[in-house]
Structures are given as structure tokens and as C-alpha cells.
Design a protein around this motif. Structure first.
Motif, PDB file in Angstrom:
ATOM      1  N   ASP A 112       7.333 -14.403   2.580  1.00 62.56           N
ATOM      2  CA  ASP A 112       6.364 -14.410   1.476  1.00 62.56           C
ATOM      3  C   ASP A 112       4.922 -14.335   1.970  1.00 62.56           C
ATOM      4  O   ASP A 112       4.050 -15.070   1.495  1.00 62.56           O
ATOM      5  N   LYS A 115       2.801  -7.943   1.972  1.00 63.08           N
ATOM      6  CA  LYS A 115       3.016  -7.204   0.723  1.00 63.08           C
ATOM      7  C   LYS A 115       2.891  -5.714   0.973  1.00 63.08           C
ATOM      8  O   LYS A 115       2.169  -5.281   1.867  1.00 63.08           O
ATOM      9  N   LYS A 117       1.411  -2.234  -0.368  1.00 64.75           N
ATOM     10  CA  LYS A 117       0.320  -1.786  -1.224  1.00 64.75           C
ATOM     11  C   LYS A 117       0.383  -0.268  -1.315  1.00 64.75           C
ATOM     12  O   LYS A 117       0.291   0.422  -0.307  1.00 64.75           O
ATOM     13  N   THR A 121       0.406   3.185  -8.274  1.00 63.32           N
ATOM     14  CA  THR A 121       1.728   2.785  -8.772  1.00 63.32           C
ATOM     15  C   THR A 121       2.003   3.372 -10.153  1.00 63.32           C
ATOM     16  O   THR A 121       3.143   3.443 -10.578  1.00 63.32           O
ATOM     17  N   TYR A 136       7.931   0.841  -8.521  1.00 67.00           N
ATOM     18  CA  TYR A 136       8.202  -0.595  -8.508  1.00 67.00           C
ATOM     19  C   TYR A 136       8.774  -1.001  -7.166  1.00 67.00           C
ATOM     20  O   TYR A 136       9.627  -0.317  -6.604  1.00 67.00           O
ATOM     21  N   PRO A 138       9.489  -4.916  -4.635  1.00 65.61           N
ATOM     22  CA  PRO A 138       9.386  -6.379  -4.612  1.00 65.61           C
ATOM     23  C   PRO A 138       7.978  -6.805  -4.201  1.00 65.61           C
ATOM     24  O   PRO A 138       7.272  -6.064  -3.525  1.00 65.61           O
ATOM     25  N   LYS A 139       7.592  -8.003  -4.603  1.00 64.01           N
ATOM     26  CA  LYS A 139       6.241  -8.478  -4.320  1.00 64.01           C
ATOM     27  C   LYS A 139       6.012  -8.676  -2.821  1.00 64.01           C
ATOM     28  O   LYS A 139       4.959  -8.324  -2.298  1.00 64.01           O
ATOM     29  N   TYR A 140       7.015  -9.229  -2.104  1.00 65.23           N
ATOM     30  CA  TYR A 140       6.848  -9.546  -0.688  1.00 65.23           C
ATOM     31  C   TYR A 140       7.866  -8.797   0.165  1.00 65.23           C
ATOM     32  O   TYR A 140       8.956  -8.462  -0.289  1.00 65.23           O
ATOM     33  N   ASP A 175      -0.914 -11.533   2.398  1.00 64.37           N
ATOM     34  CA  ASP A 175      -1.195 -12.380   1.237  1.00 64.37           C
ATOM     35  C   ASP A 175      -1.895 -13.643   1.733  1.00 64.37           C
ATOM     36  O   ASP A 175      -1.332 -14.434   2.460  1.00 64.37           O
TER      37      ASP A 175
END
Length: 176
Positions: A112, A115, A117, A121, A136, A138-140, A175
């Protein structure tokens, strides 16, 4: 003529300074090494009296073996290894969900923390003013291969027929 005299005088000055900088002992130029504070005693040069003494050279007085160990801390940054080409055919108002995978050079050492980028998007692929393509992910980034990525193409927002190409750049950010 003046250049010739300047050259001769310069040569003489350089020759004299090199003679006095390194003294000559028994016909051999001995380099001057400062021994103050170092604690090194330099042995004398061998004598040139006989042929046997000339062949023997210097006598080894002390021998030391030193083992050195070096440790390096090498940091390899997290990088994206895969390139993605998505080819899709959209018919009328069809919605396409195109999955894709991203491969990293290694598994991240922290969870976590990293990320993905994207440069974009939400994309208007046919430049008609309506956003029709979405990316789309995943965030991490928590594993070496990221499999939960997909591109959603909404055919009802594409108003012009044709072949469309778009280049999207992906970088990794931290992050904090």
C-alpha cells in the motif's frame, strides 16, 4: 628568434627544477616521499658494487596481508516491464470490457505504498466531446503482476466510425 630563446630558457628551468625535486642517489633518481606522520621507513636502494648484489635487489623486511571487505547497498527502483496494446472492435452501442495485465520488475517491498499513475484515465477516443473510454486499475501495487486492470469502452459515446489510436503513459508514484 625570441620564441627560440624563451623555449631554451623554459627548458633549462624545467630541467633544473626536476633535478632538485627528485634527488639522485648513486646515479638513480630517488623520489621524495614525505614520511612525517605516516610512520613508513623507506629502505635504501641496493648498492651497485657487484653483479650478485645488483641481481638480488631489495630485501623484503616485512610482509603484510590485508583483507578488505566492502558492502554495497544497491537500490533497484520499481519499474513497469510490460507494454500494452489493446485492439478492440466496437459495434454500435456495445460496451467492451478489455482486461490487461501489468508486470513489474520486482515485487514491491512495501505494501500500500506504490500507485500507478496514467497520463489519462478518461479518454475521448474519437474527439467528439464525449468521454467514451475509461481505464481502471487497483489503487496500490502490492504484487509483481497486476491482473485487475481493464479498459471500459462505451460504444454509445463513439459517434464517428474509424480506426482510433491513443498512447497512454503509465508511471509509478509513491503514496505519501
Amino acid at each position: 628568434m625570441i620564441k627560440k630563446w624563451v623555449f631554451i630558457l623554459g627548458s633549462i628551468v624545467l630541467g633544473v627544477t626536476s633535478i632538485y625535486a627528485n634527488p639522485v642517489v648513486d646515479g638513480i633518481t630517488k623520489p621524495v616521499i614525505p614520511s612525517e606522520g605516516i610512520g613508513i621507513e623507506l629502505p635504501e636502494l641496493p648498492k651497485r658494487d657487484t653483479e650478485d648484489e645488483l641481481e638480488t635487489g631489495w630485501r623484503l623486511e616485512k610482509n603484510y596481508t590485508a583483507f578488505l571487505e566492502s558492502k554495497l547497498n544497491v537500490f533497484v527502483p520499481l519499474e513497469i516491464l510490460s507494454d500494452i496494446d489493446i485492439n478492440a472492435v466496437v459495434i454500435d452501442d456495445e460496451e467492451l470490457n478489455v482486461p490487461f495485465e501489468l508486470e513489474m520488475n520486482k515485487e514491491p517491498e512495501r505494501k500500500d505504498y506504490y500507485k500507478l499513475k496514467y497520463s489519462e484515465t478518461e479518454i475521448d477516443i474519437d474527439n467528439d466531446g464525449q468521454i467514451d473510454t475509461f481505464i481502471y486499475s487497483p489503487k496500490y501495487i502490492n504484487q509483481r503482476v497486476i491482473k485487475d486492470n481493464y479498459v471500459l469502452i462505451k460504444g454509445k459515446n463513439i459517434s464517428k466510425d474509424g480506426d482510433y489510436y491513443k498512447k497512454i503513459y503509465i508511471t509509478i508514484e509513491v503514496d505519501e
